[in-house]
Motif scaffolding. Structure first.
Motif, PDB file in Angstrom:
ATOM      1  N   ALA A 222       0.830  -1.211   0.000  1.00 43.98           N
ATOM      2  CA  ALA A 222       0.000   0.000   0.000  1.00 43.98           C
ATOM      3  C   ALA A 222       0.864   1.261   0.000  1.00 43.98           C
ATOM      4  N   GLN A 223       1.979   1.221   0.702  1.00 46.67           N
ATOM      5  CA  GLN A 223       2.863   2.392   0.757  1.00 46.67           C
ATOM      6  C   GLN A 223       3.542   2.649  -0.584  1.00 46.67           C
ATOM      7  N   PHE A 224       3.937   1.606  -1.284  1.00 51.81           N
ATOM      8  CA  PHE A 224       4.579   1.774  -2.592  1.00 51.81           C
ATOM      9  C   PHE A 224       3.580   2.287  -3.640  1.00 51.81           C
ATOM     10  N   LYS A 225       2.322   1.871  -3.526  1.00 47.31           N
ATOM     11  CA  LYS A 225       1.307   2.365  -4.458  1.00 47.31           C
ATOM     12  C   LYS A 225       0.955   3.829  -4.184  1.00 47.31           C
ATOM     13  N   ALA A 226       0.952   4.206  -2.902  1.00 50.30           N
ATOM     14  CA  ALA A 226       0.566   5.573  -2.535  1.00 50.30           C
ATOM     15  C   ALA A 226       1.672   6.587  -2.803  1.00 50.30           C
ATOM     16  N   ASN A 227       2.916   6.124  -2.927  1.00 47.88           N
ATOM     17  CA  ASN A 227       4.057   7.032  -3.128  1.00 47.88           C
ATOM     18  C   ASN A 227       4.781   6.648  -4.410  1.00 47.88           C
ATOM     19  N   PRO A 228       4.461   7.301  -5.523  1.00 51.55           N
ATOM     20  CA  PRO A 228       5.062   6.920  -6.810  1.00 51.55           C
ATOM     21  C   PRO A 228       6.570   7.141  -6.887  1.00 51.55           C
ATOM     22  N   ASP A 229       7.137   7.979  -6.010  1.00 50.29           N
ATOM     23  CA  ASP A 229       8.585   8.206  -6.023  1.00 50.29           C
ATOM     24  C   ASP A 229       9.339   7.243  -5.116  1.00 50.29           C
ATOM     25  N   LEU A 230       8.606   6.330  -4.488  1.00 48.75           N
ATOM     26  CA  LEU A 230       9.220   5.338  -3.618  1.00 48.75           C
ATOM     27  C   LEU A 230       9.264   3.989  -4.334  1.00 48.75           C
ATOM     28  N   HIS A 231      10.447   3.393  -4.394  1.00 43.72           N
ATOM     29  CA  HIS A 231      10.639   2.125  -5.109  1.00 43.72           C
ATOM     30  C   HIS A 231      11.346   1.119  -4.203  1.00 43.72           C
ATOM     31  N   TYR A 232      11.408  -0.115  -4.685  1.00 43.69           N
ATOM     32  CA  TYR A 232      12.037  -1.163  -3.881  1.00 43.69           C
ATOM     33  C   TYR A 232      12.936  -2.023  -4.755  1.00 43.69           C
ATOM     34  N   LEU A 233      13.892  -2.673  -4.119  1.00 39.23           N
ATOM     35  CA  LEU A 233      14.776  -3.659  -4.755  1.00 39.23           C
ATOM     36  C   LEU A 233      15.032  -4.734  -3.706  1.00 39.23           C
TER      37      LEU A 233
END
Length: 534
Positions: A303-314
């Motif tokens: 939910a946090q990654f969807k709500a914040n488009p400038d936040l990504h993960y690896l």
């Protein structure tokens, strides 16, 4: 008693009472009367300080004191002078002042203080003090600031030792009158934990400053906390090995800035995957690329990654993940340009924004196979089929991300993730923060906030030492011990001087910019002229 005798007694009693009340009203003026009693002229003519008066005392009134005039008072329409303390006496026709007593050694200020270590910390930590002042008042901000510096300069220091260390360091000259007594610090840390919303506000100030292209390494560590009165202390997954309860501390580390960004403590029995989304949302981590281990899957904070488009993960995938077989990620298509021992494959998952990156390190694969064979021989479980199945995954790592990265950047970002382990190692060893040493929830939260500030400062010191190549020849602990030798001494009032130190110490403090290098005149070119013989 007849009527006449009783009347005489009554008159006598009333007169006595009247005289007593008159004396009581007159008593405050006795001091003034004594001051204006005749003093011999030869005593009054003795030279003495201005604005003073001579009074006599003793049974025969033959001793003379010199008192200071401090003003006057208005009494029943008259201005009466007011005398202050006695500042001297007239003895044998001379004025003898009262000398101030020399204070004992236990009452004197410290004249030799640690200087280089706290001065360097203060210089590197100024922006953190500015952020603290945005959240706390001046007094509280300086308490947090000084506690963090003292915990770095004196690893393992207890709260009851902070006041003495503060007085023995130059921090007490730079920031005077910071209250750090044992009871004050205990109450302050408890109150800091109670007002934890301010701690969260401070953490959000730091996360807002993170660059969108930076990589945030997220990991957790366990700290021993055997308290029975707080809700954070509980048995973790490692309790059977340690035999003690813990609290869990999550950290976010900025890979490019090489320092922690934010932290938060959780109960010791809480899994990292459970605290992941709470950690991101509470600290307002809204930009950057989060690089984590297998304990922090992206699905836990989807939910946090969807709500914040400038936040990504690896994130790495488990070796039994279905995506690995579906996209043939163990069939490698190329060799990494920067390392010939590493092969790779990159694929985009159909119908999603997810990308997969897989790598195989030939050296690591050989080591894993060697360890597997050693254990199989020891347990007697070797089989050719089991070896053939395992050989495909030896030395491999498969990463998933929601952004399209170059194969070089994807590998470099995860390869650098080991630095978060250095953070945890320094957190527990160099700073000696492996135990909470406080009891209730509020004190734990307040103390952990100070530990976080101290960890930020520790990594700034490491960066400063590394920038001057000091860590190539010395350990971090050795450099800090060297800085502690550079002290300042006060020979005269407010005149502090650097004590004489060894050239090796001078070289280090000059490299770190704590003291400036002396200006040297440029040498003249050519040979020196020969002296002419007379």
């Amino acid at each position: 008693m007849d009527r006449y005798s009783f009347g005489n007694f009554k008159n006598f009693f009333e007169k006595s009472l009247e005289y007593s009340l008159t004396f009581i009203n007159f008593a405050p003026k006795l001091d003034y009367i004594l001051c204006i009693m005749p003093i011999p002229q030869h005593i009054l003519s003795v030279e003495r300080p201005k604005n003073t008066v001579v009074t006599c005392y003793g049974k025969k009134k033959d001793h003379y004191a010199v008192r200071q005039r401090v003003g006057c008072k208005y009494d029943e329409g008259r201005h009466l002078p007011t005398n202050g303390p006695t500042i001297g006496h007239i003895i044998d026709g001379k004025y003898v002042p009262i000398e101030e007593p020399v204070p004992t050694v236990s009452m004197c200020d410290v004249d030799l203080k640690d200087w280089a270590n706290v001065s360097l910390c203060d210089r590197l930590f100024q922006d953190v003090l500015r952020d603290l002042r945005k959240v706390y008042n001046e007094s509280d901000a300086l308490k947090l600031y000084c506690i963090a510096i003292l915990r770095v300069c004196y690893p393992g220091i207890k709260d009851c030792e902070l006041k003495e260390a503060y007085g023995d360091s130059f921090l007490s000259e730079t920031y005077p009158d910071v209250a750090l007594s044992r009871n004050t610090v205990c109450e302050f840390l408890n109150n800091a934990g109670k007002t934890c919303s301010r701690i969260i506000k401070f953490m959000r100030l730091r996360t807002e400053a993170v660059n969108m292209s930076h990589h945030l390494l997220v990991d957790g560590t366990l700290k021993t906390d055997t308290s029975k009165v707080n809700s954070l202390s509980d048995f973790s997954r490692k309790a059977r090995l340690k035999g003690a309860r813990d609290i869990s501390v999550l950290y976010a580390f900025d890979l490019e800035e090489r320092e922690p960004v934010c932290s938060k403590c959780y109960p010791g029995n809480m899994l990292d995957v459970t605290a992941y989304e709470s950690f991101i949302s509470e600290n307002h981590i809204t930009k950057g690329i989060i690089v984590s281990d297998k304990g922090f899957p992206s699905s836990a904070a989807e939910a946090q990654f969807k709500a914040n488009p400038d936040l990504h993960y690896l994130n790495p995938l488990k070796r039994n993940a279905k995506l690995i077989e579906r996209y043939n990620m163990l069939t490698f298509t190329g060799i990494l340009p920067s390392d010939s021992n590493i092969t790779y494959r990159k694929e985009k998952c159909t119908g999603t924004k997810k990308w997969l990156y897989s790598f195989r390190d030939a050296i690591l694969a050989a080591k894993e196979e060697q360890d597997w064979l050693k254990n199989a021989k020891k347990d007697g479980t070797y089989s050719a089929e089991a070896l053939a199945e395992k050989q495909r995954s030896f030395g491999t790592i498969v990463l998933e991300s929601d952004c399209d990265l170059s194969i070089e950047n994807a590998y470099a970002a995860y390869a650098e993730r080991w630095k978060i382990e250095i953070v945890m190692r320094f957190y527990k060893s160099a700073c000696q923060f492996d135990d909470t040493r406080v009891q209730d929830d509020y004190s734990v939260i307040g103390s952990e906030f100070c530990d976080f500030l101290a960890t930020v400062l520790t990594f700034r010191l490491i960066k400063a030492f590394d920038g001057e190549h000091l860590l190539e020849k010395h350990t971090y602990k050795k450099v800090m011990a060297t800085l502690k030798r550079a002290k300042k001494i006060r020979i005269e009032e407010k005149d502090w001087q650097l004590i004489k130190v060894a050239p090796s110490v001078t070289e280090i403090i000059q490299k770190l910019g704590i003291i400036s290098l002396p200006k040297q005149e440029p040498k003249r070119r050519g040979r020196k002229p020969k002296q002419k013989s007379v």
